[in-house]
Scaffold this motif. Sequence first.
Motif, PDB file in Angstrom:
ATOM      1  N   CYS A  21      -1.061  -1.524   6.746  1.00  0.00           N
ATOM      2  CA  CYS A  21      -1.279  -2.828   7.380  1.00  0.00           C
ATOM      3  C   CYS A  21      -0.067  -3.739   7.179  1.00  0.00           C
ATOM      4  O   CYS A  21       0.327  -4.480   8.091  1.00  0.00           O
ATOM      5  CB  CYS A  21      -2.523  -3.496   6.801  1.00  0.00           C
ATOM      6  N   MET A  22       0.506  -3.679   5.998  1.00  0.00           N
ATOM      7  CA  MET A  22       1.695  -4.476   5.702  1.00  0.00           C
ATOM      8  C   MET A  22       2.839  -4.067   6.632  1.00  0.00           C
ATOM      9  O   MET A  22       3.524  -4.919   7.226  1.00  0.00           O
ATOM     10  CB  MET A  22       2.091  -4.280   4.240  1.00  0.00           C
ATOM     11  N   GLN A  23       3.027  -2.777   6.788  1.00  0.00           N
ATOM     12  CA  GLN A  23       4.082  -2.269   7.647  1.00  0.00           C
ATOM     13  C   GLN A  23       3.846  -2.676   9.110  1.00  0.00           C
ATOM     14  O   GLN A  23       4.771  -3.107   9.806  1.00  0.00           O
ATOM     15  CB  GLN A  23       4.161  -0.738   7.538  1.00  0.00           C
ATOM     16  N   GLU A  24       2.605  -2.569   9.556  1.00  0.00           N
ATOM     17  CA  GLU A  24       2.269  -2.908  10.944  1.00  0.00           C
ATOM     18  C   GLU A  24       2.407  -4.408  11.207  1.00  0.00           C
ATOM     19  O   GLU A  24       2.707  -4.827  12.324  1.00  0.00           O
ATOM     20  CB  GLU A  24       0.841  -2.453  11.249  1.00  0.00           C
ATOM     21  N   THR A  25       2.201  -5.215  10.189  1.00  0.00           N
ATOM     22  CA  THR A  25       2.357  -6.665  10.342  1.00  0.00           C
ATOM     23  C   THR A  25       3.822  -7.062  10.451  1.00  0.00           C
ATOM     24  O   THR A  25       4.205  -7.895  11.279  1.00  0.00           O
ATOM     25  CB  THR A  25       1.711  -7.405   9.157  1.00  0.00           C
ATOM     26  N   LEU A  26       4.658  -6.469   9.605  1.00  0.00           N
ATOM     27  CA  LEU A  26       6.064  -6.863   9.555  1.00  0.00           C
ATOM     28  C   LEU A  26       6.892  -6.298  10.704  1.00  0.00           C
ATOM     29  O   LEU A  26       7.830  -6.957  11.165  1.00  0.00           O
ATOM     30  CB  LEU A  26       6.678  -6.452   8.218  1.00  0.00           C
ATOM     31  N   ALA A  27       6.564  -5.104  11.169  1.00  0.00           N
ATOM     32  CA  ALA A  27       7.395  -4.433  12.178  1.00  0.00           C
ATOM     33  C   ALA A  27       7.655  -5.292  13.420  1.00  0.00           C
ATOM     34  O   ALA A  27       8.821  -5.465  13.827  1.00  0.00           O
ATOM     35  CB  ALA A  27       6.787  -3.086  12.557  1.00  0.00           C
ATOM     36  N   PRO A  28       6.625  -5.862  14.063  1.00  0.00           N
ATOM     37  CA  PRO A  28       6.900  -6.653  15.268  1.00  0.00           C
ATOM     38  C   PRO A  28       7.579  -7.996  14.993  1.00  0.00           C
ATOM     39  O   PRO A  28       8.106  -8.628  15.922  1.00  0.00           O
ATOM     40  CB  PRO A  28       5.510  -6.861  15.876  1.00  0.00           C
TER      41      PRO A  28
ATOM     42  N   ASN B 137      -6.034   1.022   3.544  1.00  0.00           N
ATOM     43  CA  ASN B 137      -4.720   1.330   4.111  1.00  0.00           C
ATOM     44  C   ASN B 137      -3.816   0.097   4.104  1.00  0.00           C
ATOM     45  O   ASN B 137      -3.048  -0.135   5.042  1.00  0.00           O
ATOM     46  CB  ASN B 137      -4.866   1.860   5.539  1.00  0.00           C
ATOM     47  N   GLU B 138      -3.903  -0.701   3.043  1.00  0.00           N
ATOM     48  CA  GLU B 138      -3.174  -1.971   2.997  1.00  0.00           C
ATOM     49  C   GLU B 138      -1.662  -1.782   3.144  1.00  0.00           C
ATOM     50  O   GLU B 138      -0.979  -2.614   3.754  1.00  0.00           O
ATOM     51  CB  GLU B 138      -3.486  -2.722   1.706  1.00  0.00           C
TER      52      GLU B 138
ATOM     53  N   TYR C 209       2.139  -1.008  -2.703  1.00  0.00           N
ATOM     54  CA  TYR C 209       2.248  -0.884  -1.245  1.00  0.00           C
ATOM     55  C   TYR C 209       3.680  -0.544  -0.842  1.00  0.00           C
ATOM     56  O   TYR C 209       3.914   0.289   0.043  1.00  0.00           O
ATOM     57  CB  TYR C 209       1.833  -2.185  -0.547  1.00  0.00           C
ATOM     58  N   LEU C 210       4.641  -1.194  -1.514  1.00  0.00           N
ATOM     59  CA  LEU C 210       6.045  -0.944  -1.179  1.00  0.00           C
ATOM     60  C   LEU C 210       6.466   0.479  -1.528  1.00  0.00           C
ATOM     61  O   LEU C 210       7.322   1.065  -0.856  1.00  0.00           O
ATOM     62  CB  LEU C 210       6.935  -1.953  -1.910  1.00  0.00           C
ATOM     63  N   THR C 211       5.877   1.030  -2.567  1.00  0.00           N
ATOM     64  CA  THR C 211       6.157   2.425  -2.914  1.00  0.00           C
ATOM     65  C   THR C 211       5.659   3.353  -1.809  1.00  0.00           C
ATOM     66  O   THR C 211       6.319   4.362  -1.488  1.00  0.00           O
ATOM     67  CB  THR C 211       5.492   2.783  -4.252  1.00  0.00           C
ATOM     68  N   LYS C 212       4.522   3.003  -1.193  1.00  0.00           N
ATOM     69  CA  LYS C 212       3.963   3.842  -0.137  1.00  0.00           C
ATOM     70  C   LYS C 212       4.682   3.665   1.199  1.00  0.00           C
ATOM     71  O   LYS C 212       5.000   4.642   1.886  1.00  0.00           O
ATOM     72  CB  LYS C 212       2.469   3.540   0.030  1.00  0.00           C
ATOM     73  N   ASN C 213       4.936   2.427   1.599  1.00  0.00           N
ATOM     74  CA  ASN C 213       5.506   2.209   2.939  1.00  0.00           C
ATOM     75  C   ASN C 213       7.030   2.114   2.973  1.00  0.00           C
ATOM     76  O   ASN C 213       7.621   2.098   4.064  1.00  0.00           O
ATOM     77  CB  ASN C 213       4.886   0.966   3.599  1.00  0.00           C
ATOM     78  N   LYS C 214       7.663   2.028   1.780  1.00  0.00           N
ATOM     79  CA  LYS C 214       9.127   2.044   1.671  1.00  0.00           C
ATOM     80  C   LYS C 214       9.806   0.959   2.517  1.00  0.00           C
ATOM     81  O   LYS C 214      10.921   1.138   3.020  1.00  0.00           O
ATOM     82  CB  LYS C 214       9.677   3.427   2.067  1.00  0.00           C
ATOM     83  N   LEU C 215       9.165  -0.181   2.651  1.00  0.00           N
ATOM     84  CA  LEU C 215       9.716  -1.259   3.477  1.00  0.00           C
ATOM     85  C   LEU C 215      10.982  -1.879   2.894  1.00  0.00           C
ATOM     86  O   LEU C 215      11.760  -2.496   3.624  1.00  0.00           O
ATOM     87  CB  LEU C 215       8.656  -2.351   3.676  1.00  0.00           C
ATOM     88  N   THR C 216      11.190  -1.728   1.594  1.00  0.00           N
ATOM     89  CA  THR C 216      12.417  -2.277   1.002  1.00  0.00           C
ATOM     90  C   THR C 216      13.658  -1.556   1.514  1.00  0.00           C
ATOM     91  O   THR C 216      14.776  -2.043   1.331  1.00  0.00           O
ATOM     92  CB  THR C 216      12.366  -2.190  -0.532  1.00  0.00           C
ATOM     93  N   GLN C 217      13.478  -0.406   2.147  1.00  0.00           N
ATOM     94  CA  GLN C 217      14.606   0.297   2.764  1.00  0.00           C
ATOM     95  C   GLN C 217      14.894  -0.231   4.170  1.00  0.00           C
ATOM     96  O   GLN C 217      15.954   0.036   4.742  1.00  0.00           O
ATOM     97  CB  GLN C 217      14.324   1.793   2.828  1.00  0.00           C
TER      98      GLN C 217
ATOM     99  N   ILE D  55      -0.252 -11.540   4.449  1.00  0.00           N
ATOM    100  CA  ILE D  55      -1.022 -11.978   3.282  1.00  0.00           C
ATOM    101  C   ILE D  55      -2.084 -10.933   2.964  1.00  0.00           C
ATOM    102  O   ILE D  55      -2.919 -10.610   3.815  1.00  0.00           O
ATOM    103  CB  ILE D  55      -1.696 -13.343   3.528  1.00  0.00           C
ATOM    104  N   THR D  56      -2.024 -10.408   1.746  1.00  0.00           N
ATOM    105  CA  THR D  56      -3.047  -9.450   1.318  1.00  0.00           C
ATOM    106  C   THR D  56      -4.388 -10.163   1.166  1.00  0.00           C
ATOM    107  O   THR D  56      -4.450 -11.207   0.501  1.00  0.00           O
ATOM    108  CB  THR D  56      -2.664  -8.828  -0.037  1.00  0.00           C
ATOM    109  N   PRO D  57      -5.446  -9.652   1.752  1.00  0.00           N
ATOM    110  CA  PRO D  57      -6.763 -10.301   1.625  1.00  0.00           C
ATOM    111  C   PRO D  57      -7.310 -10.186   0.205  1.00  0.00           C
ATOM    112  O   PRO D  57      -6.793  -9.422  -0.619  1.00  0.00           O
ATOM    113  CB  PRO D  57      -7.633  -9.544   2.626  1.00  0.00           C
ATOM    114  N   LEU D  58      -8.364 -10.954  -0.058  1.00  0.00           N
ATOM    115  CA  LEU D  58      -9.008 -10.931  -1.372  1.00  0.00           C
ATOM    116  C   LEU D  58      -9.393  -9.509  -1.767  1.00  0.00           C
ATOM    117  O   LEU D  58      -9.165  -9.079  -2.900  1.00  0.00           O
ATOM    118  CB  LEU D  58     -10.239 -11.838  -1.366  1.00  0.00           C
ATOM    119  N   HIS D  59      -9.971  -8.785  -0.825  1.00  0.00           N
ATOM    120  CA  HIS D  59     -10.337  -7.395  -1.071  1.00  0.00           C
ATOM    121  C   HIS D  59      -9.449  -6.514  -0.195  1.00  0.00           C
ATOM    122  O   HIS D  59      -9.713  -6.358   1.005  1.00  0.00           O
ATOM    123  CB  HIS D  59     -11.818  -7.163  -0.751  1.00  0.00           C
ATOM    124  N   PRO D  60      -8.368  -5.962  -0.772  1.00  0.00           N
ATOM    125  CA  PRO D  60      -7.420  -5.168   0.021  1.00  0.00           C
ATOM    126  C   PRO D  60      -8.098  -4.007   0.739  1.00  0.00           C
ATOM    127  O   PRO D  60      -9.038  -3.397   0.225  1.00  0.00           O
ATOM    128  CB  PRO D  60      -6.423  -4.674  -1.030  1.00  0.00           C
ATOM    129  N   ARG D  61      -7.617  -3.729   1.938  1.00  0.00           N
ATOM    130  CA  ARG D  61      -8.112  -2.590   2.706  1.00  0.00           C
ATOM    131  C   ARG D  61      -7.553  -1.297   2.126  1.00  0.00           C
ATOM    132  O   ARG D  61      -6.519  -1.304   1.462  1.00  0.00           O
ATOM    133  CB  ARG D  61      -7.692  -2.752   4.165  1.00  0.00           C
TER     134      ARG D  61
END
Length: 371
Positions: A176-183, A172-173, A204-212, A164-170
Amino acid sequence: MKIGILLPQSKQYPSLDRDFMRGIKLNDLNVKFFIESIGIGADEKIIIEKMQKLSLQEDISIFIGFFGHRNIESVYDYASNNNLFLLATDIGSTLPYALEKKQGVYINSFGIAESSYHLGTYLASQNYKNIATSSSYYDSGYGINQAIEKALYQNNSQFSGHYITPLHPRENEADCMQETLAPLKPDAVFAFHSGIYAEEHASYLTKNKLTQDYPFYFTSFSISDKIKEEHKEALQDIMVVSSWSDNLRSKKNISFVERHKAIFHQAPSIFSLLGYESGIILENLLKDTDTIPGLQQLIEKMEEAPEGPRGKMHFHPETNRTSFDSYIFKITDDGIQIETVLKNNGQFIQNIMSDQRPQSLGGWHNAYLCH
């Protein structure tokens, strides 16, 4: 013939009211519309006051409204107790727990939570056992999450976790998304966002490419033409679950989309669709008459099911709500194609309406209309 229209204003979707009225007017109805603003659609007292004004001042007995969900039952009660006919529209991002049907009150919903339920059933049927969600602080509290949860648990699947993205994104969000989903090691990711939060998520998805790395399933509010264009590579081959797309190839939908483009020079939005469907229902109610029918006549006519862009517009007799099939659409280089049809027998909403209401319901009061 006079028709009352009750419309909200929206910061997140500022063209909502315009699009909805464009949709209604595409039906070329021989009526006069009396339009009242109801603020952000979250104050039941304002809605009732505007209905009372139009009813007593203009003798209007047929109302079309676009509402949120907060205390909406009191609006339905007012219409029913005063023998008014009300066709209500909502996005369906909350679940209508213990919301009894009222005489003369009908709800046409986009059914976003209902589509999410059917997505959960589909994912379980594909032997996906662990589903992760990706959402924002704004979107995560709605019935969208509850709906897919019910489907997964009923079919021996489960959540592996939530991002869940916080109210004020970090800063390096995306990381953070990638690190949350990986485990979590999910079999698939269900992403539900709206407005600016959908734009953030796509970046975020453009940066971390998680859709791949994982199959991604979006709601229709999680993606837009602008997002698709600006993040084309990241969104290649993602899936979108929805009860409607302007790419549906039914005759009614093709006619609606082409006419909308010809007159307004742009593709219709979800709000245009919902307005257009309201116009179709209104047209069916008023056909073969030069006067406003009585309430009982209107109720009898509502048993008919005119055809709309999403199919037959049938109102379930036990809930007075529409139920449409949903689709899983795939975004490709060649456009949008239907991957799967998710059949809907209306049982989900019927069961929800018979469930005991939770002590507190999540989500902002006006549910996807503004932030």
